[in-house]
Design a protein around this motif. Sequence first.
Motif, PDB file in Angstrom:
ATOM      1  N   PRO A 212      -9.835  -3.677  -5.763  1.00 21.00           N
ATOM      2  CA  PRO A 212      -9.448  -3.474  -4.327  1.00 21.00           C
ATOM      3  C   PRO A 212      -7.941  -2.721  -4.223  1.00 21.00           C
ATOM      4  O   PRO A 212      -7.238  -3.041  -4.818  1.00 21.00           O
ATOM      5  CB  PRO A 212      -9.240  -4.866  -3.489  1.00 21.00           C
ATOM      6  N   MET A 213      -7.808  -1.761  -3.293  1.00 26.30           N
ATOM      7  CA  MET A 213      -6.624  -1.367  -2.841  1.00 26.30           C
ATOM      8  C   MET A 213      -6.078  -1.615  -1.477  1.00 26.30           C
ATOM      9  O   MET A 213      -6.640  -1.560  -0.387  1.00 26.30           O
ATOM     10  CB  MET A 213      -6.675   0.243  -2.575  1.00 26.30           C
ATOM     11  N   GLU A 214      -4.946  -2.435  -1.749  1.00 24.71           N
ATOM     12  CA  GLU A 214      -4.246  -2.858  -0.576  1.00 24.71           C
ATOM     13  C   GLU A 214      -3.202  -2.097  -0.237  1.00 24.71           C
ATOM     14  O   GLU A 214      -2.075  -1.742  -0.856  1.00 24.71           O
ATOM     15  CB  GLU A 214      -3.439  -4.407  -0.897  1.00 24.71           C
ATOM     16  N   ILE A 215      -3.134  -1.333   1.079  1.00 25.12           N
ATOM     17  CA  ILE A 215      -2.303  -0.501   1.449  1.00 25.12           C
ATOM     18  C   ILE A 215      -1.342  -1.141   2.355  1.00 25.12           C
ATOM     19  O   ILE A 215      -1.669  -1.385   3.615  1.00 25.12           O
ATOM     20  CB  ILE A 215      -2.958   0.883   1.971  1.00 25.12           C
ATOM     21  N   ARG A 216      -0.168  -0.899   1.992  1.00 27.46           N
ATOM     22  CA  ARG A 216       1.007  -1.936   3.142  1.00 27.46           C
ATOM     23  C   ARG A 216       1.577  -0.684   3.859  1.00 27.46           C
ATOM     24  O   ARG A 216       2.230  -1.265   4.941  1.00 27.46           O
ATOM     25  CB  ARG A 216       1.751  -2.509   2.014  1.00 27.46           C
ATOM     26  N   GLY A 217       1.485   0.423   3.589  1.00 25.75           N
ATOM     27  CA  GLY A 217       2.675   1.197   4.171  1.00 25.75           C
ATOM     28  C   GLY A 217       1.752   1.945   5.521  1.00 25.75           C
ATOM     29  O   GLY A 217       2.511   2.904   6.330  1.00 25.75           O
TER      30      GLY A 217
END
Length: 179
Positions: free
Chosen positions: A146-151
């Motif tokens: 999974p890719m957690e994109i925080r920006g």
Amino acid sequence: MTEITVRRLTEEDWAEYRALRLRSLSESPEAFVASAEEEEDYPEERWRGRMTRSQRLLASTESEAVGVASIGTENTAEDHIGELFGLWVSPSARGTGVARRLLEAAANAAREDNLTHLAYWVGTDNGRAVAFASSFGFRPTDNRRPMEIRGADVDDEDAEEMAMVLPLGSSSGNIPTSL
Ligand SMILES: CC(C)(COP(=O)(O)OP(=O)(O)OC[C@H]1O[C@@H](n2cnc3c(N)ncnc32)[C@H](O)[C@@H]1OP(=O)(O)O)[C@@H](O)C(=O)NCCC(=O)NCCS
């Protein structure tokens, strides 16, 4: 034609790396897990540590920095597998061969360190990065996370990264399954 040079940064170049890293996170927030906001607050000591933990490669023209890439072995399953990460080229320099020059330097540095493969985790939705990595010789694998994109405000709970792998030897070799 504009001349591109790629050099490996040292710890003393931390401020230059910081500037480009923050530019990359601000310009392409959806391509990276980290956000510019969180890294802006990192103290100097942390940036200095980053410079020695991984190799930081900077591409520049005569007048400005135009791209950055990192390689390291900190997060890989085996010591002989390196990871390529943090790849970014400034928008005006895309499609001009800067990314290729950065990856050539990264692959050479990895070979000098006796690494056998470079792994590259890339968003499955990042068509341009996947196309570029494929054209350089990276192969897609079944490895997904999974890719957690925080920006960026990306409303996609299913966002995923896939691992692509570049064999560094003269023969294609076996693609490692654990990265
Ligand atoms: C990823 C990146 C470094 C590649 O550098 P680049 O200079 O854009 O790469 P190139 O133009 O040499 O190659 C891109 C290829 O993808 C193709 N392409 C462009 N947009 C595309 C898309 N939406 N889908 C699929 N392919 C695409 C191009 O035609 C080109 O292929 P070609 O060389 O066969 O014509 C750069 O685009 C970038 O910095 N992107 C933003 C940050 C990022 O996504 N980094 C990767 C994080 S993992």
